[in-house]
Structures are given as structure tokens and as C-alpha cells.
Scaffold this motif. Structure first.
Motif, PDB file in Angstrom:
ATOM      1  N   SER A 150      14.632   8.205 -12.456  1.00 56.09           N
ATOM      2  CA  SER A 150      14.597   9.635 -12.680  1.00 56.09           C
ATOM      3  C   SER A 150      13.429  10.014 -13.890  1.00 56.09           C
ATOM      4  CB  SER A 150      15.971  10.525 -12.954  1.00 56.09           C
ATOM      5  OG  SER A 150      15.672  11.695 -13.223  1.00 56.09           O
ATOM      6  N   LYS A 151      13.575   9.119 -14.656  1.00 58.48           N
ATOM      7  CA  LYS A 151      12.794   9.321 -16.180  1.00 58.48           C
ATOM      8  C   LYS A 151      11.279   8.886 -15.463  1.00 58.48           C
ATOM      9  CE  LYS A 151      16.052   8.790 -19.602  1.00 58.48           C
ATOM     10  NZ  LYS A 151      16.426   7.997 -20.782  1.00 58.48           N
ATOM     11  N   LEU A 152      11.233   8.035 -14.469  1.00 61.30           N
ATOM     12  CA  LEU A 152       9.767   7.701 -13.965  1.00 61.30           C
ATOM     13  C   LEU A 152       9.349   8.751 -12.939  1.00 61.30           C
ATOM     14  CD1 LEU A 152      10.184   3.987 -14.066  1.00 61.30           C
ATOM     15  CD2 LEU A 152       8.774   5.214 -15.425  1.00 61.30           C
ATOM     16  N   ASP A 153      10.190   9.647 -12.492  1.00 62.92           N
ATOM     17  CA  ASP A 153      10.015  10.567 -11.397  1.00 62.92           C
ATOM     18  C   ASP A 153       9.767   9.712  -9.971  1.00 62.92           C
ATOM     19  OD1 ASP A 153       9.405  12.644 -12.857  1.00 62.92           O
ATOM     20  OD2 ASP A 153       7.520  12.329 -13.281  1.00 62.92           O
ATOM     21  N   VAL A 154      10.900   8.853  -9.839  1.00 64.33           N
ATOM     22  CA  VAL A 154      11.250   8.198  -8.520  1.00 64.33           C
ATOM     23  C   VAL A 154      12.678   8.708  -8.149  1.00 64.33           C
ATOM     24  CG1 VAL A 154      11.546   5.801  -7.512  1.00 64.33           C
ATOM     25  CG2 VAL A 154      10.021   5.975  -9.344  1.00 64.33           C
ATOM     26  N   PRO A 185      22.156  12.459 -14.423  1.00 59.49           N
ATOM     27  CA  PRO A 185      21.005  12.135 -13.834  1.00 59.49           C
ATOM     28  C   PRO A 185      20.650  12.539 -12.566  1.00 59.49           C
ATOM     29  CG  PRO A 185      22.500  10.190 -13.933  1.00 59.49           C
ATOM     30  CD  PRO A 185      23.148  11.664 -14.495  1.00 59.49           C
ATOM     31  N   LYS A 186      19.481  12.836 -12.042  1.00 60.41           N
ATOM     32  CA  LYS A 186      19.116  13.359 -10.969  1.00 60.41           C
ATOM     33  C   LYS A 186      19.031  12.389  -9.931  1.00 60.41           C
ATOM     34  CE  LYS A 186      16.572  16.908 -13.507  1.00 60.41           C
ATOM     35  NZ  LYS A 186      16.814  16.260 -14.980  1.00 60.41           N
ATOM     36  N   TRP A 187      19.905  12.646  -8.812  1.00 62.58           N
ATOM     37  CA  TRP A 187      19.750  11.799  -7.608  1.00 62.58           C
ATOM     38  C   TRP A 187      19.534  12.722  -6.334  1.00 62.58           C
ATOM     39  CZ3 TRP A 187      24.103  11.441 -10.779  1.00 62.58           C
ATOM     40  CH2 TRP A 187      25.309  12.248 -10.453  1.00 62.58           C
ATOM     41  N   HIS A 189      21.890   1.574 -15.368  1.00 64.00           N
ATOM     42  CA  HIS A 189      20.752   0.622 -14.985  1.00 64.00           C
ATOM     43  C   HIS A 189      19.725   1.048 -14.133  1.00 64.00           C
ATOM     44  CE1 HIS A 189      24.239  -1.922 -15.950  1.00 64.00           C
ATOM     45  NE2 HIS A 189      23.352  -2.753 -16.694  1.00 64.00           N
ATOM     46  N   ASP A 190      19.955   1.992 -12.955  1.00 65.76           N
ATOM     47  CA  ASP A 190      18.883   2.244 -12.027  1.00 65.76           C
ATOM     48  C   ASP A 190      18.736   3.833 -11.737  1.00 65.76           C
ATOM     49  OD1 ASP A 190      18.655  -0.578 -10.802  1.00 65.76           O
ATOM     50  OD2 ASP A 190      20.781  -0.169 -10.885  1.00 65.76           O
ATOM     51  N   VAL A 191      19.603   4.512 -11.731  1.00 64.25           N
ATOM     52  CA  VAL A 191      19.407   5.906 -11.260  1.00 64.25           C
ATOM     53  C   VAL A 191      18.785   6.735 -12.539  1.00 64.25           C
ATOM     54  CG1 VAL A 191      20.220   8.309 -10.683  1.00 64.25           C
ATOM     55  CG2 VAL A 191      21.152   6.091  -9.613  1.00 64.25           C
ATOM     56  N   GLU A 192      19.321   6.670 -13.671  1.00 65.94           N
ATOM     57  CA  GLU A 192      18.685   7.255 -14.684  1.00 65.94           C
ATOM     58  C   GLU A 192      17.343   6.946 -15.085  1.00 65.94           C
ATOM     59  OE1 GLU A 192      18.584  10.079 -17.882  1.00 65.94           O
ATOM     60  OE2 GLU A 192      19.667  10.000 -16.344  1.00 65.94           O
ATOM     61  N   PRO A 193      17.003   5.591 -15.189  1.00 64.11           N
ATOM     62  CA  PRO A 193      15.516   5.133 -15.538  1.00 64.11           C
ATOM     63  C   PRO A 193      14.742   5.486 -14.478  1.00 64.11           C
ATOM     64  CG  PRO A 193      17.016   3.424 -15.303  1.00 64.11           C
ATOM     65  CD  PRO A 193      17.980   4.474 -15.380  1.00 64.11           C
ATOM     66  N   GLY A 205       0.683  -1.235  -0.043  1.00 60.84           N
ATOM     67  CA  GLY A 205       0.033  -0.023   0.071  1.00 60.84           C
ATOM     68  C   GLY A 205       0.734   1.253  -0.145  1.00 60.84           C
ATOM     69  N   ILE A 206       1.945   1.194  -0.609  1.00 59.12           N
ATOM     70  CA  ILE A 206       2.894   2.280  -0.733  1.00 59.12           C
ATOM     71  C   ILE A 206       2.958   2.828  -2.074  1.00 59.12           C
ATOM     72  CG2 ILE A 206       5.406   3.206  -0.207  1.00 59.12           C
ATOM     73  CD1 ILE A 206       5.327   1.112   2.256  1.00 59.12           C
ATOM     74  N   GLY A 207       3.004   4.151  -2.277  1.00 67.13           N
ATOM     75  CA  GLY A 207       2.970   4.657  -3.672  1.00 67.13           C
ATOM     76  C   GLY A 207       4.480   4.833  -4.059  1.00 67.13           C
ATOM     77  N   LYS A 208       4.689   5.370  -5.269  1.00 68.05           N
ATOM     78  CA  LYS A 208       6.031   5.610  -5.637  1.00 68.05           C
ATOM     79  C   LYS A 208       6.703   6.888  -5.175  1.00 68.05           C
ATOM     80  CE  LYS A 208       5.604   8.364  -9.898  1.00 68.05           C
ATOM     81  NZ  LYS A 208       5.701   8.306 -11.421  1.00 68.05           N
ATOM     82  N   GLU A 209       5.835   7.972  -4.764  1.00 70.49           N
ATOM     83  CA  GLU A 209       6.478   9.065  -3.798  1.00 70.49           C
ATOM     84  C   GLU A 209       7.058   8.685  -2.589  1.00 70.49           C
ATOM     85  OE1 GLU A 209       2.351   8.048  -2.345  1.00 70.49           O
ATOM     86  OE2 GLU A 209       3.105   8.257  -4.365  1.00 70.49           O
ATOM     87  N   GLN A 210       6.765   7.326  -1.911  1.00 66.61           N
ATOM     88  CA  GLN A 210       7.492   7.164  -0.804  1.00 66.61           C
ATOM     89  C   GLN A 210       8.567   5.894  -1.067  1.00 66.61           C
ATOM     90  OE1 GLN A 210       3.810   6.643   1.518  1.00 66.61           O
ATOM     91  NE2 GLN A 210       4.932   8.042   3.072  1.00 66.61           N
ATOM     92  N   VAL A 211       8.860   5.764  -2.429  1.00 67.08           N
ATOM     93  CA  VAL A 211       9.982   4.873  -2.664  1.00 67.08           C
ATOM     94  C   VAL A 211      11.023   5.579  -3.152  1.00 67.08           C
ATOM     95  CG1 VAL A 211      10.583   3.069  -4.350  1.00 67.08           C
ATOM     96  CG2 VAL A 211       8.070   3.126  -3.479  1.00 67.08           C
ATOM     97  N   LEU A 212      12.129   5.006  -2.503  1.00 69.99           N
ATOM     98  CA  LEU A 212      13.573   5.556  -2.751  1.00 69.99           C
ATOM     99  C   LEU A 212      14.597   4.268  -3.420  1.00 69.99           C
ATOM    100  CD1 LEU A 212      15.510   7.910  -2.367  1.00 69.99           C
ATOM    101  CD2 LEU A 212      16.300   6.731  -0.207  1.00 69.99           C
ATOM    102  N   VAL A 213      15.007   4.595  -4.698  1.00 68.26           N
ATOM    103  CA  VAL A 213      15.870   3.412  -5.405  1.00 68.26           C
ATOM    104  C   VAL A 213      17.283   3.890  -4.941  1.00 68.26           C
ATOM    105  CG1 VAL A 213      16.932   3.107  -7.596  1.00 68.26           C
ATOM    106  CG2 VAL A 213      14.443   3.355  -7.370  1.00 68.26           C
ATOM    107  N   VAL A 214      18.215   2.879  -4.565  1.00 69.34           N
ATOM    108  CA  VAL A 214      19.389   3.105  -3.803  1.00 69.34           C
ATOM    109  C   VAL A 214      20.311   2.242  -4.911  1.00 69.34           C
ATOM    110  CG1 VAL A 214      21.013   2.674  -1.913  1.00 69.34           C
ATOM    111  CG2 VAL A 214      18.761   3.725  -1.682  1.00 69.34           C
ATOM    112  N   ALA A 215      21.339   2.791  -5.479  1.00 68.20           N
ATOM    113  CA  ALA A 215      22.240   1.784  -6.568  1.00 68.20           C
ATOM    114  C   ALA A 215      23.235   2.646  -6.917  1.00 68.20           C
ATOM    115  CB  ALA A 215      21.317   1.831  -7.998  1.00 68.20           C
TER     116      ALA A 215
END
Length: 280
Positions: free
Chosen positions: A232-236, A257-259, A226-230, A211-221
Motif C-alpha cells: 500500500s505504501k508503494l501504491d501497489v 492498511p488499504k486492500w 509483511h505484504d499488504v501494508e508495505p 514489460g508490465i508496470g506496477k499499475e497492473q500488478v496485484l499483491v495477494v497475501a
């Protein structure tokens, strides 16, 4: 609007290989028997060898996203061997080059970064931890046991025999010490990162399962490509683990890419989280 704090998030999606496990050392070590057999590749630097290999790997991932990662590694090793064979005279017999399957099974030997396990235990106090990795179920099992600091019980860290549509939720396994709430691989998503289908699949499961949306998801890589740039394109939002000396996954570095934040190790990130919420 100010940037969110690290502790504003509820889920971390981790890349595994490059971020938690030292895939560059693992791959380079496993390539040595092949590279040593040709005068040209025997002189390659670590960076030259890894970049040559990763270009082949990326090409195969694009061409056949349904191939299991262990098979993809084997095939990439074979392509590299064929290229060296076509351009150089081997220092040993051609027959001795046919160890592609051994290379494909080498993931079990790839080391874990020394800061990883303690950092995962600290971060587990604040977040649900999720793996999204370009790997297959069987290959991840050994790494999973290492990350759980429980290599004496390997069966606890293999994917259970589930319905094809069921999710791998390690913490539902009795006696498991896994720090992860959910594990997703390319075998689950049907796509190799940076294909956005993998991340979209993960975000959908996280929403449905927790029950957690992408606005509360953080990608760590570690991998920008492979991870940070894609992401960012999905606003994660993402955190870049800028492992010093790494050369793979940095193809998009010049594209900025935006981190959200950058750390040299996962341990540094865990300390930053504790500094934000020292009472936890």
C-alpha cells in the motif's frame, strides 16, 4: 475514479507462506519437541507459541537480512530454546534441545492449504503468477513441487544453476508443471519483507522481464504486516487473503492498511475472478 476490477491486472505477486502454504501449522508442529520440554511452554496455546516465535524471527530478519531463511529458522529456534532454558526448568536433558537444524529444515513438511493448487491453476489462466517470499532457494524447492502438484519430480522445481544475476523462470524448465512465471526469494532480493527493497526489486524485474508496470500488478497475501501494508505504501494494489484463525502477520490490522478486496481463501478469489470473466 472507480476501483479496478480483479481482471484489470496482469500479474499477481504472491506471498507463499501464510497465503499458499500453512506456515502456522508447519511452524507450530515443528516447535512441539521444544515446547514440550518445559512446563511453561508445554501449556502455551497455539497463538502464544506462534507469536513468541515470530517476534524472534522478525528481530533476526531485521538484524541480518542476508541470512538464509533456513539458517534464520534454526537461529530463531535456538533463541527461543535459550529463553525457555533461562526461565524454566527443562523436563528433559539440555542436550535434547539441540535440534535447531532440524527445525530449520522443516519447511519441506509445511502443508499446502487445500484450496491453493486448484486456485493457482485457475488464476494462471488470467495472470502471470510471481512468488516473492521470505525464503531461500533450497527451502522453497519442496514447496514449489507441492504447489506444482508434481512431487515425484523434485529436480524440476529446484532453482537451476544460473548466473547470480539470472532470474528463476520456472516455465522455461522443460516438463515443469509450475504455475509460476517468476520466483523471487529473500536470497535474491537481499531483504526480508516488509523491507520495501524486496517489492521494489520484484517490480523492477517484472517491468524488465514482462514489460508490465506496477499499475497492473496485484499483491495477494495473508500477512498485512509483511505484504499488504508495505505494498500500500508503494501504491501497489493488494488482495488480503484473510485466512480464518491465523494470528501471524496481523500486527498492522488496527492501522487499516488499504486492500482492494478481501477473501477468506484463495479459492474464493479464484471464483471471483471467474465471475468477472466467465468466458475465460
Amino acid at each position: 475514479m472507480s476501483e479496478p476490477a480483479l481482471t484489470d491486472f496482469k500479474v499477481i505477486i504472491f506471498d507463499c507462506y501464510g497465503t499458499l502454504a500453512d506456515w502456522e501449522t508447519g511452524i507450530f508442529n515443528a516447535l512441539q519437541p521444544l515446547l514440550a520440554r518445559f512446563p511453561s511452554s508445554a501449556q502455551w496455546s497455539r497463538k502464544e507459541a506462534l507469536l513468541a516465535f515470530t517476534e524472534i524471527e522478525k528481530d533476526l530478519q531485521r538484524k541480518d537480512p542476508g541470512m538464509l531463511y533456513c539458517d534464520l529458522l534454526s537461529n530463531a529456534h535456538a533463541v527461543l530454546a535459550e529463553g525457555l532454558r533461562d526461565n524454566d526448568v527443562p523436563a528433559a536433558s539440555l542436550k535434547s534441545l539441540d535440534n535447531h537444524t532440524d527445525f530449520g529444515q522443516s519447511i519441506k513438511d509445511w502443508p499446502i492449504f487445500p484450496d491453493t493448487c486448484d486456485a493457482l491453476r485457475d488464476l494462471q489462466k488470467h495472470y502471470k503468477l510471481v512468488i516473492l517470499s521470505n525464503v531461500d532457494h533450497n527451502s522453497f524447492a519442496s514447496t514449489h513441487a507441492k504447489l506444482s502438484q508434481d512431487t515425484s519430480h523434485p529436480s524440476l522445481y529446484a532453482r537451476p544453476l544460473l548466473d547470480a544475476n539470472a532470474q528463476w523462470l520456472p516455465q522455461n524448465t522443460p516438463d515443469s508443471r509450475s504455475p509460476f512465471s517468476l520466483i523471487l526469494t529473500a536470497q535474491d532480493t537481499g531483504a526480508y519483507k516488509p523491507d520495501p527493497r524486496g517489492m521494489l526489486f520484484a517490480l523492477d524485474i517484472i517491468q524488465k522481464q514482462f514489460g508490465i508496470g506496477k499499475e497492473q500488478v496485484l499483491v495477494v497475501a495473508q500477512s498485512l504486516y509483511h505484504d499488504v501494508e508495505p505494498s500500500s505504501k508503494l501504491d501497489v494494489h493488494s488482495v488480503w487473503i484473510n485466512r480464518q484463525g491465523a494470528c501471524m502477520g496481523l500486527e498492522t490490522l488496527g492501522e487499516s492498511p488499504k486492500w482492494l478486496k478481501s477473501f477468506e481463501t484463495l479459492g474464493e478469489m479464484a471464483e471471483a475472478v471467474k465471475a468477472e470473466k466467465p468466458e475465460a
